[in-house]
Design a protein around this motif. Structure first.
Motif, PDB file in Angstrom:
ATOM      1  N   LEU A   7       0.847  -1.187   0.000  1.00 45.95           N
ATOM      2  CA  LEU A   7       0.000   0.000   0.000  1.00 45.95           C
ATOM      3  C   LEU A   7       0.884   1.238   0.000  1.00 45.95           C
ATOM      4  O   LEU A   7       1.893   1.290   0.722  1.00 45.95           O
ATOM      5  N   LEU A   8       0.521   2.226  -0.790  1.00 48.08           N
ATOM      6  CA  LEU A   8       1.187   3.524  -0.809  1.00 48.08           C
ATOM      7  C   LEU A   8       0.165   4.561  -0.359  1.00 48.08           C
ATOM      8  O   LEU A   8      -0.823   4.807  -1.053  1.00 48.08           O
ATOM      9  N   LEU A   9       0.391   5.138   0.818  1.00 42.58           N
ATOM     10  CA  LEU A   9      -0.514   6.136   1.377  1.00 42.58           C
ATOM     11  C   LEU A   9      -0.105   7.526   0.891  1.00 42.58           C
ATOM     12  O   LEU A   9       1.027   7.965   1.125  1.00 42.58           O
ATOM     13  N   VAL A  10      -1.025   8.184   0.195  1.00 45.43           N
ATOM     14  CA  VAL A  10      -0.766   9.516  -0.351  1.00 45.43           C
ATOM     15  C   VAL A  10      -1.936  10.434  -0.011  1.00 45.43           C
ATOM     16  O   VAL A  10      -2.961   9.984   0.493  1.00 45.43           O
ATOM     17  N   GLY A  11      -1.777  11.706  -0.321  1.00 49.04           N
ATOM     18  CA  GLY A  11      -2.837  12.682  -0.147  1.00 49.04           C
ATOM     19  C   GLY A  11      -2.505  13.909  -0.962  1.00 49.04           C
ATOM     20  O   GLY A  11      -1.406  14.027  -1.510  1.00 49.04           O
ATOM     21  N   ASP A  12      -3.460  14.819  -1.054  1.00 48.65           N
ATOM     22  CA  ASP A  12      -3.198  16.046  -1.800  1.00 48.65           C
ATOM     23  C   ASP A  12      -1.980  16.760  -1.237  1.00 48.65           C
ATOM     24  O   ASP A  12      -1.823  16.899  -0.018  1.00 48.65           O
TER      25      ASP A  12
END
Length: 193
Positions: A7-12
């Motif tokens: 899983l790669l957790l990203v956000g704006d």
């Protein structure tokens, strides 16, 4: 070696390189990488930011690429994944406020699964309370948060990385070669030339 589900957790406003490089590099060596963002679905995009070091007292920030998510946060099950990567940039400062993000990070820490964070990603680790007694690298501005969460801040070169058991951290995107190499080692990925 079997391919891992990561899983790669990203956000704006995650840092552009800290999203794009691990996403592509981990796929390049055969792993499945599912990029997720709370509140967004597969096919939606996050805006990234490009951070650079140009001699100012802190990094500069410019608009980056739009990055398309390939999985839906609310649909994933942490137990189905072998590892978690947390991108840095500005996204961690608000992602760490989401109880579901905290639960996700704690799952990987509690299960002793490979866990990687770069730059401001340490803010999420600190908020999840998973770094007490651990040696953690991060962007230098995050050092107080690492220490307040009970971790030891690893003050290493900007292109270095720190491994403490299942946890691999780095100070910023210039660390990608060392950070990704150490993460691949923790994953059990062997690359031969």
């Amino acid at each position: 070696m079997a391919a891992k589900r990561i899983l790669l957790l990203v956000g704006d406003f995650a840092e552009d390189y800290e999203v794009m490089v691990p996403f592509q590099a981990l796929q390049m060596v055969g792993h499945q990488v599912d990029a997720i963002c709370p509140g967004k679905a597969k096919g939606e995009k996050v805006k990234t930011a490009i951070h650079d070091f140009q001699g100012d007292q802190t990094y500069t920030e410019k608009p980056g690429h739009e990055f398309a998510l390939n999985a839906t946060f609310k649909d994933i099950k942490a137990a189905d994944y072998d590892a978690l990567v947390i991108a840095g940039g500005r996204a961690p400062e608000y992602l760490r406020l989401d109880p579901e993000v905290i639960a996700l990070v704690r799952h990987f820490a509690d299960e002793n699964k490979p866990l990687a964070a770069i730059c401001h990603g340490a803010q999420v680790l600190a908020a999840a309370e998973v770094i007490e007694g651990r040696s953690i690298s991060a962007y230098p501005a995050c050092a107080p948060e690492v220490r307040l969460a009970g971790g030891t801040y690893a003050d290493i070169a900007i292109d270095g990385a720190e491994t403490d058991g299942n946890l691999v951290t780095g100070p910023a995107w210039p660390a990608h070669p060392a950070w990704l190499a150490q993460f691949l080692e923790v994953l059990g990925t062997r690359i031969t030339l």
